[in-house]
Design an enzyme around this catalytic site. Structure first.
Site, PDB file in Angstrom:
ATOM      1  CG  PHE A  91      58.309  25.991  32.679  1.00 23.35           C
ATOM      2  CD1 PHE A  91      57.799  27.004  33.545  1.00 23.35           C
ATOM      3  CD2 PHE A  91      57.431  24.739  32.888  1.00 23.35           C
ATOM      4  CE1 PHE A  91      56.648  27.052  34.501  1.00 23.35           C
ATOM      5  CE2 PHE A  91      56.226  24.715  33.643  1.00 23.35           C
ATOM      6  CZ  PHE A  91      55.893  25.938  34.308  1.00 23.35           C
ATOM      7  CB  CYS A  92      62.324  27.538  27.568  1.00 21.82           C
ATOM      8  SG  CYS A  92      62.623  29.796  27.796  1.00 21.82           S
ATOM      9  CG  ASN A  93      60.359  21.376  27.748  1.00 18.02           C
ATOM     10  OD1 ASN A  93      59.674  20.859  26.725  1.00 18.02           O
ATOM     11  ND2 ASN A  93      61.073  20.692  28.553  1.00 18.02           N
TER      12      ASN A  93
END
Length: 798
Positions: free
Chosen positions: A427-429
């Site tokens: 999740f782009c984290n």
């Protein structure tokens, strides 16, 4: 359903729904979200859904009001200016920010707002950019600006410590290694009062759903030396950035209590539409420190073209909003705010969190027949002092009865077949992903070396998950959504009996009948239609000329029917005697004839396809234009130069293509795909009559008959005529087999993959047909001296 709903309402009824709103949650769903009837949408952290009532209001507004460019003085321009100013106040209001203390700057999105801060912040070589390890990539990107200006960058996390003589806990900051791009890694002098530092954290982690305690703002701004335990990076003036892109949709920060300097928000996460619009809420005093370099129309009061002179506008908003505002999108957001205001943000928070709590409780209660837990949920043990609870996100991974992990891509694939939309990955984290999954730097680097990148299919590497499954709830989510999701998890991933022998989905029905080759199909161009033949020569790459060509888009993407269904209508046929590849398409009047022996190609380049590096040959513009017309988009035709294709330096287990040590054309996994007519018949017996498929739906090279269904699963190899093949195992099927081209139109459904998933799943894959490698070393003479013939007897090796 009714019993489960009653039980849910007994436990969460006070929080669920909108009792003070004009419509109940069921009425909202039935009247304003008719388009998702029958589906379950659970990716509101990625993008929430717009209301149909909201869109009707926007359409009416835009079709009855004339909005002009606000950089003018006409009546239509003043109308736009008024609506923009009203929108600014609504943005400030949702965060309870006083217009006297804060300003709203419109941007092209939350990421653009973060980029603006990174570019304009007054970095010096004494500054520090500090951020929590749980941050979106768009926040981490600010690090590039800081490091390039000589500043330090520092990731932190939190530990909880108990105060002596008190039951209360306090925060201890864990500091990761300091990052600095200059040779001197230690400050030569202490930061002065004119040194500005930036601390960034999200109001809600988009990976775990953990909501950060906004008291961190005051702790850092007022007592940084104690929090950072006297670190030299604690000195100077600290400013705080809140990433509220996710959190604002259900729990906006209260800026009257927590004086953050910068807050970024995204409107499509708030109410679904418009996309491409965000905002930066900036404290007036902080805005004065930002140093903007670029000027544009709208940000200058005057400029002279031929000398170095520019007078910038003095207003905060107009100083940072380059060019013409997206005023029509800005006019649209008031209709989204009307929806939220009707329900109230506090009610939305209670409603969405009640669904998330229910889902967590149900997932944690799941057990396999052997008593082993089914689900690992992330973020449950967030620290009381650093976090204020969990938002409407549930992030997790599933386990099999033996304790091994279920790949998140397997969950996503099966969920999609069941009409459930969710999100998987990191999740782009990346920081939160590594933290909660327990991935070390060596794990991450090893995964990257194995070829793992964002959005790929590497969901399990070295026995560890590379990402997670995330479901997230929005204001229009219902109990029925949560229940359908839980029923899907229980039916698809929970083993309710220990009698595994009777449940073996791949156990074939044994038969001693003879087998014969009934069909040979060659597919010269990857993902285009093939042609049947009665006999065909073999080569070191399998069937001669099979998938020796492919189409590549102008941006470098390898095209397939999954994204370009029109490729199915490109028909191919090879005339071996003439040495010609004939190609035709209903979109092209003229047929195309390509000389197989021609060695005058216009392009020579290298590309990577399924863990193989190929030297490929291109064609002239006329051929490329023909294919571009055939599929309705610009593309290039490329041909494999088989003599120069080399496997990448990866292990067999890591590679997407299992047959990495064999010479391959542009295949996904192996040289040859074989299916059985009996297996297709068995599948059809499980499908509705209007869903029947024929063997060609699976794009086999070879079709055989004889024996029982799935008996081919037991074959270690096969001899057809004088040719020997080694079995590489089952073929993992994808959504492409769900494309039905009957009647001249492409029809998409969830069959036959959904049915196959119910009984043909093994180790995260849905298997149908087997993959073969041609053992050309067993033959004597030229590599094309062996031919396959329809009707030949097939002799399996068991």
């Amino acid at each position: 359903m009714e019993a489960a709903r009653k039980q849910f309402l007994n436990e969460f009824g006070e929080s669920y729904g909108y009792p003070n709103a004009p419509k109940t949650i069921d009425e909202i769903r039935a009247t304003e979200f008719k388009r998702i009837d029958g589906n379950v949408y659970l990716d509101h952290a990625g993008a929430t859904l717009y209301s149909e009532l909201q869109m009707e209001a926007i359409f009416k507004d835009l079709t009855t009001t004339v909005y002009g460019n606000p950089h003018s003085q006409s009546s239509s321009s003043l109308t736009s200016s008024d609506i923009v100013e009203d929108a600014r106040h609504q943005v400030l209001k949702i965060c309870n920010a006083s217009p006297k203390e804060y300003k709203c700057i419109f941007t092209s999105g939350a990421t653009s707002a973060l980029k603006l801060i990174g570019e304009a912040f007054p970095w010096t070589n004494e500054s520090t950019f500090m951020y929590t390890i749980e941050n979106h990539n768009s926040v981490l990107g600010i690090r590039e600006y800081a490091l390039n200006k000589g500043a330090s960058a520092l990731a932190i996390d939190f530990e909880e410590t108990e105060k002596i003589g008190s039951n209360k806990s306090s925060i201890k900051v864990t500091q990761y290694p300091i990052q600095k791009r200059s040779e001197t890694r230690v400050l030569e002098k202490e930061p002065t009062g004119d040194t500005y530092n930036l601390f960034a954290f999200p109001t809600e982690c988009n990976f775990s759903g953990a909501r950060f305690n906004l008291d961190l703002i005051d702790m850092i701004k007022e007592d940084s030396e104690r929090v950072l335990e006297g670190s030299q990076h604690s000195r100077g003036c600290w400013m705080v950035l809140l990433d509220a892109a996710k959190g604002c949709s259900t729990d906006p920060p209260d800026l009257s209590k927590h004086k953050a300097d910068f807050v970024v928000i995204s409107f499509y996460k708030l109410f679904g539409y418009p996309t491409g619009l965000g905002a930066l809420i900036v404290r007036n005093e902080a805005a004065k420190l930002l140093k903007k370099t670029y000027f544009s129309g709208g940000t200058v009061a005057a400029s002279i073209a031929d000398i170095d002179f520019v007078k910038r506008r003095e207003g905060i908003e107009e100083s940072f909003e380059d060019g013409t505002l997206s005023f029509l999108n800005i006019a649209s957001i008031r209709h989204g705010f009307n929806i939220l205001n009707t329900l109230s943000m506090s009610a939305i928070s209670r409603h969405t969190c009640s669904l998330a709590r229910y889902t967590r409780n149900m997932l944690l209660a799941l057990r396999h027949a052997n008593g082993k837990e089914v689900c690992k949920i992330y973020g449950l043990h967030c620290l009381k002092a650093a976090y204020s609870g969990l938002g409407p996100i549930v992030s997790f991974n599933l386990k099999r009865p033996d304790g091994s992990w279920v790949g998140h891509r397997e969950v996503e694939k099966l969920a999609s077949l069941s009409g459930i939309q969710l999100r998987t990955g990191c999740f782009c984290n990346p920081g939160a992903c590594a933290k909660y999954l327990g991935l070390s730097h060596s794990d991450l680097l090893s995964n990257i070396e194995a070829g793992h990148v964002c959005w790929d299919d590497y969901d399990i590497l070295n026995g560890k998950p590379t990402g997670a499954v995330r479901v997230s709830f929005g204001y229009m989510s219902t109990f029925e959504d949560a229940l359908k999701f839980m029923n899907f998890i229980a039916s698809s991933f929970v083993l309710l009996t220990t009698n595994t022998k009777s449940l073996n989905p791949l156990r074939p029905l044994q038969s001693h009948l003879s087998h014969h080759l009934t069909s040979i199909v060659v597919y010269p161009i990857k993902s285009c239609s093939g042609f049947k033949v009665d006999s065909w020569p073999l080569s070191s790459t399998g069937l001669l000329y099979d998938r020796e060509w492919l189409l590549k888009s102008t941006n470098g993407e390898i095209l397939t029917q999954k994204k370009v269904p029109e490729m199915y209508y490109i028909n191919t046929k090879i005339n071996l005697k003439l040495g010609i590849l004939h190609v035709e398409s209903p979109r092209c009047k003229e047929k195309l004839s390509i000389d197989l022996k021609c060695d005058t190609f216009s392009i020579v380049e290298e590309i990577n396809v399924h863990a193989q590096r190929y030297e490929v040959l291109g064609y002239d513009n006329n051929i490329d234009e023909w294919f571009s017309k055939a599929i309705g988009r610009p593309c290039y035709l490329l041909r494999s130069s088989c003599r120069n294709s080399n496997p990448l330096n990866r292990t067999k287990n890591m590679a997407t293509c299992r047959d990495v040590n064999t010479k391959l054309n542009f295949v996904n996994e192996a040289q040859v795909l074989l299916v059985s007519e009996e297996s297709v018949s068995d599948l059809n017996s499980r499908l509705d009559s209007d869903r029947f498929v024929d063997p060609m739906r699976f794009r086999p090279n070879l079709t055989v008959s004889g024996g029982g269904p799935y008996v081919e699963d037991t074959w270690s190899g096969v001899k057809i005529g004088k040719s020997h093949f080694t079995s590489l195992g089952g073929c993992n099927r994808c959504q492409m087999i769900n494309l039905n081209y009957g009647g001249g139109e492409v029809q998409k459904s969830n069959e036959p993959l959904a049915t196959l998933a119910s009984y043909r799943r093994a180790k995260g894959k849905i298997l149908f047909g087997i993959l073969l490698r041609y053992e050309c070393g067993n033959e004597v003479g030229e590599e094309t001296s062996s031919w396959l013939q329809v009707g030949e007897e097939v002799h399996p090796d068991i």
